[in-house]
Design a protein around this motif. Structure first.
Motif, PDB file in Angstrom:
ATOM      1  N   VAL A  29       0.873  -1.169   0.000  1.00  0.00           N
ATOM      2  CA  VAL A  29       0.000   0.000   0.000  1.00  0.00           C
ATOM      3  C   VAL A  29       0.914   1.224   0.000  1.00  0.00           C
ATOM      4  O   VAL A  29       1.941   1.238   0.683  1.00  0.00           O
ATOM      5  CB  VAL A  29      -0.900   0.020   1.263  1.00  0.00           C
ATOM      6  CG1 VAL A  29      -1.717   1.301   1.324  1.00  0.00           C
ATOM      7  CG2 VAL A  29      -1.791  -1.199   1.310  1.00  0.00           C
ATOM      8  N   THR A  30       0.555   2.222  -0.772  1.00  0.00           N
ATOM      9  CA  THR A  30       1.282   3.486  -0.739  1.00  0.00           C
ATOM     10  C   THR A  30       0.375   4.521  -0.099  1.00  0.00           C
ATOM     11  O   THR A  30      -0.722   4.786  -0.593  1.00  0.00           O
ATOM     12  CB  THR A  30       1.689   3.948  -2.150  1.00  0.00           C
ATOM     13  OG1 THR A  30       2.547   2.956  -2.720  1.00  0.00           O
ATOM     14  CG2 THR A  30       2.430   5.277  -2.104  1.00  0.00           C
ATOM     15  N   LEU A  31       0.845   5.056   1.018  1.00  0.00           N
ATOM     16  CA  LEU A  31       0.146   6.126   1.726  1.00  0.00           C
ATOM     17  C   LEU A  31       0.885   7.419   1.411  1.00  0.00           C
ATOM     18  O   LEU A  31       2.088   7.517   1.643  1.00  0.00           O
ATOM     19  CB  LEU A  31       0.148   5.883   3.236  1.00  0.00           C
ATOM     20  CG  LEU A  31      -0.255   7.065   4.123  1.00  0.00           C
ATOM     21  CD1 LEU A  31      -1.720   7.434   3.884  1.00  0.00           C
ATOM     22  CD2 LEU A  31       0.005   6.758   5.579  1.00  0.00           C
ATOM     23  N   THR A  32       0.196   8.379   0.854  1.00  0.00           N
ATOM     24  CA  THR A  32       0.788   9.677   0.552  1.00  0.00           C
ATOM     25  C   THR A  32       0.057  10.729   1.361  1.00  0.00           C
ATOM     26  O   THR A  32      -1.164  10.825   1.306  1.00  0.00           O
ATOM     27  CB  THR A  32       0.703  10.007  -0.950  1.00  0.00           C
ATOM     28  OG1 THR A  32       1.316   8.952  -1.688  1.00  0.00           O
ATOM     29  CG2 THR A  32       1.402  11.310  -1.268  1.00  0.00           C
ATOM     30  N   VAL A  33       0.829  11.493   2.131  1.00  0.00           N
ATOM     31  CA  VAL A  33       0.299  12.603   2.922  1.00  0.00           C
ATOM     32  C   VAL A  33       0.703  13.873   2.192  1.00  0.00           C
ATOM     33  O   VAL A  33       1.891  14.091   1.907  1.00  0.00           O
ATOM     34  CB  VAL A  33       0.876  12.597   4.355  1.00  0.00           C
ATOM     35  CG1 VAL A  33       0.316  13.749   5.155  1.00  0.00           C
ATOM     36  CG2 VAL A  33       0.607  11.266   5.029  1.00  0.00           C
ATOM     37  N   ILE A  34      -0.286  14.729   1.882  1.00  0.00           N
ATOM     38  CA  ILE A  34      -0.027  15.936   1.096  1.00  0.00           C
ATOM     39  C   ILE A  34      -0.327  17.168   1.945  1.00  0.00           C
ATOM     40  O   ILE A  34      -1.493  17.505   2.157  1.00  0.00           O
ATOM     41  CB  ILE A  34      -0.903  15.948  -0.175  1.00  0.00           C
ATOM     42  CG1 ILE A  34      -0.707  14.628  -0.940  1.00  0.00           C
ATOM     43  CG2 ILE A  34      -0.579  17.160  -1.053  1.00  0.00           C
ATOM     44  CD1 ILE A  34      -1.839  14.291  -1.855  1.00  0.00           C
ATOM     45  N   PRO A  35       0.722  17.834   2.464  1.00  0.00           N
ATOM     46  CA  PRO A  35       0.494  19.067   3.225  1.00  0.00           C
ATOM     47  C   PRO A  35       0.115  20.215   2.291  1.00  0.00           C
ATOM     48  O   PRO A  35       0.631  20.324   1.178  1.00  0.00           O
ATOM     49  CB  PRO A  35       1.843  19.345   3.891  1.00  0.00           C
ATOM     50  CG  PRO A  35       2.679  18.144   3.652  1.00  0.00           C
ATOM     51  CD  PRO A  35       2.106  17.431   2.483  1.00  0.00           C
TER      52      PRO A  35
ATOM     53  N   THR B 155       3.676  -2.939   3.290  1.00  0.00           N
ATOM     54  CA  THR B 155       2.435  -3.672   3.498  1.00  0.00           C
ATOM     55  C   THR B 155       1.602  -2.882   4.496  1.00  0.00           C
ATOM     56  O   THR B 155       2.126  -2.045   5.246  1.00  0.00           O
ATOM     57  CB  THR B 155       2.699  -5.082   4.050  1.00  0.00           C
ATOM     58  OG1 THR B 155       3.278  -4.970   5.352  1.00  0.00           O
ATOM     59  CG2 THR B 155       3.614  -5.881   3.127  1.00  0.00           C
ATOM     60  N   ALA B 156       0.322  -3.149   4.519  1.00  0.00           N
ATOM     61  CA  ALA B 156      -0.564  -2.455   5.456  1.00  0.00           C
ATOM     62  C   ALA B 156      -0.106  -2.683   6.893  1.00  0.00           C
ATOM     63  O   ALA B 156      -0.092  -1.744   7.708  1.00  0.00           O
ATOM     64  CB  ALA B 156      -2.003  -2.918   5.262  1.00  0.00           C
ATOM     65  N   ALA B 157       0.318  -3.908   7.215  1.00  0.00           N
ATOM     66  CA  ALA B 157       0.774  -4.217   8.572  1.00  0.00           C
ATOM     67  C   ALA B 157       2.045  -3.423   8.913  1.00  0.00           C
ATOM     68  O   ALA B 157       2.199  -2.925  10.036  1.00  0.00           O
ATOM     69  CB  ALA B 157       1.022  -5.716   8.721  1.00  0.00           C
ATOM     70  N   GLU B 158       2.959  -3.295   7.956  1.00  0.00           N
ATOM     71  CA  GLU B 158       4.202  -2.540   8.195  1.00  0.00           C
ATOM     72  C   GLU B 158       3.904  -1.057   8.395  1.00  0.00           C
ATOM     73  O   GLU B 158       4.519  -0.406   9.259  1.00  0.00           O
ATOM     74  CB  GLU B 158       5.177  -2.737   7.031  1.00  0.00           C
ATOM     75  CG  GLU B 158       5.758  -4.127   6.953  1.00  0.00           C
ATOM     76  CD  GLU B 158       6.521  -4.377   5.652  1.00  0.00           C
ATOM     77  OE1 GLU B 158       7.400  -5.251   5.660  1.00  0.00           O
ATOM     78  OE2 GLU B 158       6.243  -3.707   4.631  1.00  0.00           O
ATOM     79  N   ILE B 159       2.983  -0.518   7.622  1.00  0.00           N
ATOM     80  CA  ILE B 159       2.613   0.891   7.780  1.00  0.00           C
ATOM     81  C   ILE B 159       1.967   1.095   9.143  1.00  0.00           C
ATOM     82  O   ILE B 159       2.315   2.039   9.867  1.00  0.00           O
ATOM     83  CB  ILE B 159       1.691   1.362   6.633  1.00  0.00           C
ATOM     84  CG1 ILE B 159       2.478   1.411   5.322  1.00  0.00           C
ATOM     85  CG2 ILE B 159       1.111   2.742   6.954  1.00  0.00           C
ATOM     86  CD1 ILE B 159       1.643   1.724   4.104  1.00  0.00           C
ATOM     87  N   ASP B 160       1.062   0.193   9.527  1.00  0.00           N
ATOM     88  CA  ASP B 160       0.438   0.291  10.850  1.00  0.00           C
ATOM     89  C   ASP B 160       1.489   0.231  11.956  1.00  0.00           C
ATOM     90  O   ASP B 160       1.440   0.992  12.923  1.00  0.00           O
ATOM     91  CB  ASP B 160      -0.596  -0.824  11.052  1.00  0.00           C
ATOM     92  CG  ASP B 160      -1.862  -0.595  10.259  1.00  0.00           C
ATOM     93  OD1 ASP B 160      -2.087   0.561   9.817  1.00  0.00           O
ATOM     94  OD2 ASP B 160      -2.632  -1.559  10.068  1.00  0.00           O
TER      95      ASP B 160
ATOM     96  N   GLY C 107       8.840   6.764  15.079  1.00  0.00           N
ATOM     97  CA  GLY C 107       8.814   6.131  13.763  1.00  0.00           C
ATOM     98  C   GLY C 107       9.334   7.072  12.691  1.00  0.00           C
ATOM     99  O   GLY C 107       9.564   8.268  12.913  1.00  0.00           O
ATOM    100  N   ALA C 108       9.527   6.512  11.502  1.00  0.00           N
ATOM    101  CA  ALA C 108      10.061   7.293  10.382  1.00  0.00           C
ATOM    102  C   ALA C 108       9.165   8.473  10.043  1.00  0.00           C
ATOM    103  O   ALA C 108       9.652   9.589   9.826  1.00  0.00           O
ATOM    104  CB  ALA C 108      10.244   6.396   9.164  1.00  0.00           C
ATOM    105  N   LEU C 109       7.848   8.258  10.009  1.00  0.00           N
ATOM    106  CA  LEU C 109       6.931   9.353   9.691  1.00  0.00           C
ATOM    107  C   LEU C 109       6.980  10.428  10.768  1.00  0.00           C
ATOM    108  O   LEU C 109       7.037  11.616  10.474  1.00  0.00           O
ATOM    109  CB  LEU C 109       5.506   8.827   9.512  1.00  0.00           C
ATOM    110  CG  LEU C 109       4.458   9.864   9.126  1.00  0.00           C
ATOM    111  CD1 LEU C 109       4.801  10.500   7.783  1.00  0.00           C
ATOM    112  CD2 LEU C 109       3.077   9.238   9.073  1.00  0.00           C
TER     113      LEU C 109
END
Length: 135
Positions: free
Chosen positions: A27-33, A56-61, A70-72
């Motif tokens: 899954v690619t999650l993109t956050v756009i400020p 993966t969804a589990a890794e992002i969670d 975390g990285a984010l």
């Protein structure tokens, strides 16, 4: 965890999200400020650059569950710090411009005339040879 991780950005920006499922279970999650409604200054291009995470969804969670560690969370903290520095620099630049604008242009002062010397001029008189031993 996503919203908690993004709270530091929400204080400064409006955020958009994009979720895209990949063919291999990622899954690619993109956050756009974006500029927040009512914000006084326009954010720099680097501040509003999208943040993308592909896993993966589990890794992002799992990553989001780490919060600020975390990285984010670290990326958001760095961007917030850079945004604060930019705001401080803008304020300092405006503060230095304000006194210059408020002062009226002062007329240029004429350079002072050289003081007359009581000593004789070192230049030879017309018709006299120059000497290597002049004082």
């Amino acid at each position: 965890m996503l919203i908690t991780s993004l709270l530091p950005l929400l204080s400064r920006y409006s955020l958009g999200f994009d979720l895209v499922a990949g063919p291999d279970g990622t899954v690619t999650l993109t956050v756009i400020p974006r500029k927040a409604v009512g914000a006084k200054s326009n954010p720099e291009a680097g501040e509003v650059r999208p943040i993308s995470i592909t896993a993966t969804a589990a890794e992002i969670d799992e990553e989001l569950a780490k919060g600020e560690d975390g990285a984010l969370g670290q990326l958001i903290a760095v961007r917030k710090g850079l945004g604060d520095q930019i705001a401080e620099q803008r304020a300092a630049a405006e503060a230095t411009k304000a006194p210059a604008k408020s002062k009226k242009a002062e007329p240029a002062k004429a350079a002072p005339a050289p003081a007359a010397s009581s000593e004789p001029s070192a230049a030879p008189k017309p018709g006299e040879p120059t000497s290597l031993w002049d004082d």
